[in-house]
Motif scaffolding. Structure first.
Motif, PDB file in Angstrom:
ATOM      1  N   VAL A 251       0.835  -1.208   0.000  1.00  0.00           N
ATOM      2  CA  VAL A 251       0.000   0.000   0.000  1.00  0.00           C
ATOM      3  C   VAL A 251       0.867   1.254   0.000  1.00  0.00           C
ATOM      4  O   VAL A 251       0.627   2.200  -0.769  1.00  0.00           O
ATOM      5  CB  VAL A 251      -0.947  -0.009   1.210  1.00  0.00           C
ATOM      6  CG1 VAL A 251      -1.701   1.319   1.303  1.00  0.00           C
ATOM      7  CG2 VAL A 251      -1.920  -1.159   1.125  1.00  0.00           C
ATOM      8  N   VAL A 252       1.892   1.270   0.860  1.00  0.00           N
ATOM      9  CA  VAL A 252       2.753   2.448   0.962  1.00  0.00           C
ATOM     10  C   VAL A 252       3.519   2.674  -0.341  1.00  0.00           C
ATOM     11  O   VAL A 252       3.690   3.820  -0.780  1.00  0.00           O
ATOM     12  CB  VAL A 252       3.709   2.304   2.154  1.00  0.00           C
ATOM     13  CG1 VAL A 252       4.717   3.452   2.183  1.00  0.00           C
ATOM     14  CG2 VAL A 252       2.924   2.264   3.462  1.00  0.00           C
ATOM     15  N   GLU A 254       2.555   1.961  -3.374  1.00  0.00           N
ATOM     16  CA  GLU A 254       1.639   2.548  -4.351  1.00  0.00           C
ATOM     17  C   GLU A 254       1.395   4.020  -4.057  1.00  0.00           C
ATOM     18  O   GLU A 254       1.345   4.860  -4.974  1.00  0.00           O
ATOM     19  CB  GLU A 254       0.314   1.782  -4.357  1.00  0.00           C
ATOM     20  CG  GLU A 254       0.430   0.373  -4.945  1.00  0.00           C
ATOM     21  CD  GLU A 254      -0.907  -0.333  -4.971  1.00  0.00           C
ATOM     22  OE1 GLU A 254      -1.919   0.281  -4.558  1.00  0.00           O
ATOM     23  OE2 GLU A 254      -0.944  -1.505  -5.412  1.00  0.00           O
ATOM     24  N   LEU A 255       1.240   4.361  -2.788  1.00  0.00           N
ATOM     25  CA  LEU A 255       1.043   5.766  -2.422  1.00  0.00           C
ATOM     26  C   LEU A 255       2.260   6.608  -2.776  1.00  0.00           C
ATOM     27  O   LEU A 255       2.123   7.740  -3.265  1.00  0.00           O
ATOM     28  CB  LEU A 255       0.744   5.875  -0.927  1.00  0.00           C
ATOM     29  CG  LEU A 255      -0.585   5.282  -0.445  1.00  0.00           C
ATOM     30  CD1 LEU A 255      -0.669   5.334   1.074  1.00  0.00           C
ATOM     31  CD2 LEU A 255      -1.765   6.014  -1.075  1.00  0.00           C
ATOM     32  N   GLU A 258       2.330   7.145  -6.517  1.00  0.00           N
ATOM     33  CA  GLU A 258       1.304   8.118  -6.922  1.00  0.00           C
ATOM     34  C   GLU A 258       1.725   9.550  -6.598  1.00  0.00           C
ATOM     35  O   GLU A 258       1.454  10.474  -7.365  1.00  0.00           O
ATOM     36  CB  GLU A 258      -0.014   7.800  -6.222  1.00  0.00           C
ATOM     37  CG  GLU A 258      -0.684   6.523  -6.707  1.00  0.00           C
ATOM     38  CD  GLU A 258      -1.898   6.160  -5.861  1.00  0.00           C
ATOM     39  OE1 GLU A 258      -2.276   6.963  -4.972  1.00  0.00           O
ATOM     40  OE2 GLU A 258      -2.450   5.068  -6.076  1.00  0.00           O
ATOM     41  N   SER A 259       2.384   9.726  -5.458  1.00  0.00           N
ATOM     42  CA  SER A 259       2.763  11.083  -5.040  1.00  0.00           C
ATOM     43  C   SER A 259       3.991  11.601  -5.773  1.00  0.00           C
ATOM     44  O   SER A 259       4.211  12.805  -5.842  1.00  0.00           O
ATOM     45  CB  SER A 259       3.045  11.098  -3.534  1.00  0.00           C
ATOM     46  OG  SER A 259       4.279  10.467  -3.247  1.00  0.00           O
ATOM     47  N   LEU A 289       1.284  12.944   1.652  1.00  0.00           N
ATOM     48  CA  LEU A 289       1.685  11.538   1.593  1.00  0.00           C
ATOM     49  C   LEU A 289       1.709  10.937   2.988  1.00  0.00           C
ATOM     50  O   LEU A 289       1.252   9.797   3.195  1.00  0.00           O
ATOM     51  CB  LEU A 289       3.063  11.417   0.927  1.00  0.00           C
ATOM     52  CG  LEU A 289       3.655  10.005   0.856  1.00  0.00           C
ATOM     53  CD1 LEU A 289       2.723   9.050   0.129  1.00  0.00           C
ATOM     54  CD2 LEU A 289       5.031  10.039   0.179  1.00  0.00           C
ATOM     55  N   ARG A 292      -1.770  10.085   4.118  1.00  0.00           N
ATOM     56  CA  ARG A 292      -2.321   8.921   3.418  1.00  0.00           C
ATOM     57  C   ARG A 292      -1.677   7.629   3.917  1.00  0.00           C
ATOM     58  O   ARG A 292      -2.356   6.604   4.054  1.00  0.00           O
ATOM     59  CB  ARG A 292      -2.121   9.093   1.916  1.00  0.00           C
ATOM     60  CG  ARG A 292      -2.864  10.293   1.336  1.00  0.00           C
ATOM     61  CD  ARG A 292      -2.570  10.487  -0.135  1.00  0.00           C
ATOM     62  NE  ARG A 292      -3.185   9.436  -0.937  1.00  0.00           N
ATOM     63  CZ  ARG A 292      -2.919   9.248  -2.224  1.00  0.00           C
ATOM     64  NH1 ARG A 292      -2.008  10.002  -2.839  1.00  0.00           N
ATOM     65  NH2 ARG A 292      -3.525   8.299  -2.892  1.00  0.00           N
ATOM     66  N   VAL A 293      -0.384   7.675   4.203  1.00  0.00           N
ATOM     67  CA  VAL A 293       0.285   6.490   4.744  1.00  0.00           C
ATOM     68  C   VAL A 293      -0.277   6.150   6.119  1.00  0.00           C
ATOM     69  O   VAL A 293      -0.578   4.980   6.415  1.00  0.00           O
ATOM     70  CB  VAL A 293       1.810   6.707   4.807  1.00  0.00           C
ATOM     71  CG1 VAL A 293       2.475   5.625   5.645  1.00  0.00           C
ATOM     72  CG2 VAL A 293       2.404   6.738   3.402  1.00  0.00           C
ATOM     73  N   ALA A 296      -3.702   4.629   5.803  1.00  0.00           N
ATOM     74  CA  ALA A 296      -3.645   3.268   5.268  1.00  0.00           C
ATOM     75  C   ALA A 296      -3.208   2.276   6.339  1.00  0.00           C
ATOM     76  O   ALA A 296      -3.768   1.177   6.458  1.00  0.00           O
ATOM     77  CB  ALA A 296      -2.699   3.225   4.078  1.00  0.00           C
TER      78      ALA A 296
END
Length: 438
Positions: A251-252, A254-255, A258-259, A289, A292-293, A296
């Motif tokens: 997950v991290v 991908e984040l 994206e950032s 970021l 979002r981390v 998640a």
């Protein structure tokens, strides 16, 4: 003897199917290039699905450009036939994912301290670093992220200040406790400001400890409360399995992709460290970021444990910084920090600690002439040692000791600060031959 048969470093590397791997300071390492952090996380997932002895679970470090995997028992050079099998399986998984190995980029740093009273000096550094002892001579980071410290016997006093020192940052309250413990272990306070303090062990080796003030959080925003500012933005989430670690890492990754802001994502059997790298939390993309981390991780039911965090870097004093900096960039295979007025050099894969340079007065001639009590050990693949030596010599260095080659060579920068270029494979065979000859 089966899977538990112990192998020397040389025998491990000579086993078929492990061409991607090299034995360095501890265990065997491989680097697999990847086009994105998500691509690297796919390999972390495959590694998490493999069956391992819990005491030999691999360390996996995801970076913007690839994945570093280390196998073997943490803090030990012991390798077995089971490790050979693991290396082959991981390499096959990397190939299946389209990832390519580059063993020439592998390296590991260690800091060595010469000491007249090893137990006393080790006790100080164990306290201030919050490391664990590995035998009677070595301290290791329990998270296997920061470099080990080795303490070797010194014959005669060298009383003046070193030109190499250490910076260490912990979360604020742990910094205060580490300082207290280090002073109880014989340390003295050489300098203190509102933000940081400088301690020296009983023989004068120095460490700057940071932060003394409660300035390690990113304000009062609850959505970023899991993070600490220790030269960069850092957090750690405990997990109960390697599969859970891979879930979070995926997950991290991908984040981060994206950032557009890469993160250092280090998977261990009991948790995942997420780190921007030094000063990268100053990027305007970081706050979003980080939120979002954190969201998640909490959605996965994970809790941050900031007590596990630490940052370490090395500082070198120099009268003429540019040539000294050029030497260290070349010998370490580092890159220049491009920012104006910043003297840092850094590992392009961000696996080893940054090094920075401070101005030293030319008038301190005695201090310049004294050999440091601290030096750097650089472990490189056995097929890369000569290239590193050549690069260092081309950058103004000189060989000051090579009687132990091909185990190690001692090189000095233009102002006498030393680095040992060390090779592990073949050592045990050489020692056995020498013993037989005696």
């Amino acid at each position: 003897m089966g899977d538990n048969e112990r192998l020397t470093a040389q025998r491990f590397q000579q086993a078929g199917g492990v061409e991607d791997w090299r034995v360095l300071r501890f265990g065997a390492s491989a680097w697999f290039g990847a086009a994105s952090q998500a691509a690297g996380a796919a390999l972390a997932r495959r590694v998490a699905e493999l069956s391992f002895d819990p005491s030999r679970s691999p360390d996996v470090d995801l970076r913007a450009d690839g994945v570093h995997v280390r196998i073997g028992r943490p803090g030990s050079r012991d390798l077995t036939r089971a490790d050979v099998a693991a290396a082959r399986t991981i390499s096959a998984a990397a190939r299946d994912l389209g990832l390519t190995a580059d063993p020439s980029t592998l390296q590991a740093l260690q800091l060595s301290i010469d000491t007249l009273d090893r137990p006393s000096v080790m006790a100080f550094w164990q306290s201030v670093l919050r490391y664990e002892p590995q035998g009677d001579e070595v301290l290791v980071d329990p998270m296997h992220r920061d470099p080990p410290f080795w303490f070797q016997q010194q014959d005669t006093p060298r009383p003046l200040r070193n030109r190499i020192h250490v910076d260490v940052a912990h979360p604020h309250l742990l910094t205060l406790r580490a300082m207290q413990a280090a002073m109880a272990a014989g340390g003295v306070q050489a300098y203190v400001s509102e933000h940081h303090g400088r301690l020296a062990d009983a023989e004068g080796n120095e460490v700057d400890v940071i932060p003394l003030a409660p300035q390690d959080t990113f304000g009062d925003d609850p959505d970023i409360a899991d993070w600490r500012e220790l030269f960069g933005g850092m957090t750690f989430y405990a997990v109960d399995s390697r599969g859970r670690a891979a879930d979070l890492a995926s997950v991290v990754a991908e984040l981060a992709d994206e950032s557009g802001l890469p993160l250092l994502i280090d998977l261990r059997p009991d948790g995942v460290t997420i780190d921007t790298g030094k000063d990268q939390c100053e990027d305007e993309r970081f706050p979003d970021l980080a939120r979002r981390v954190q969201a998640a991780a909490r959605n996965l039911g994970l809790t941050a444990d900031t007590d596990r965090l630490r940052f370490v870097q090395f500082g070198i004093d120099a009268v003429d910084i540019p040539p000294v900096r050029a030497f260290w960039k070349s010998v370490l295979g580092y890159e220049y920090d491009p920012r104006t007025g910043i003297t840092d050099i850094y590992d392009p894969h961000r696996l080893n600690p940054p090094v920075f340079f401070q101005q030293m007065p030319a008038s301190e001639e005695a201090r310049r002439e004294q050999r440091n009590r601290i030096h750097v050990d650089l472990y490189v693949p056995d097929d890369q040692a000569q290239a590193r030596i050549d690069a260092a010599l081309a950058a103004g260095g000189r060989v000051v000791y090579d009687d132990e080659a091909p185990e190690w060579w001692t090189l000095a920068d233009p102002e006498g600060n030393e680095v040992d270029i060390a090779v592990v494979p073949g050592r045990e065979e050489l020692w056995a031959a020498q013993a037989a000859a005696d």
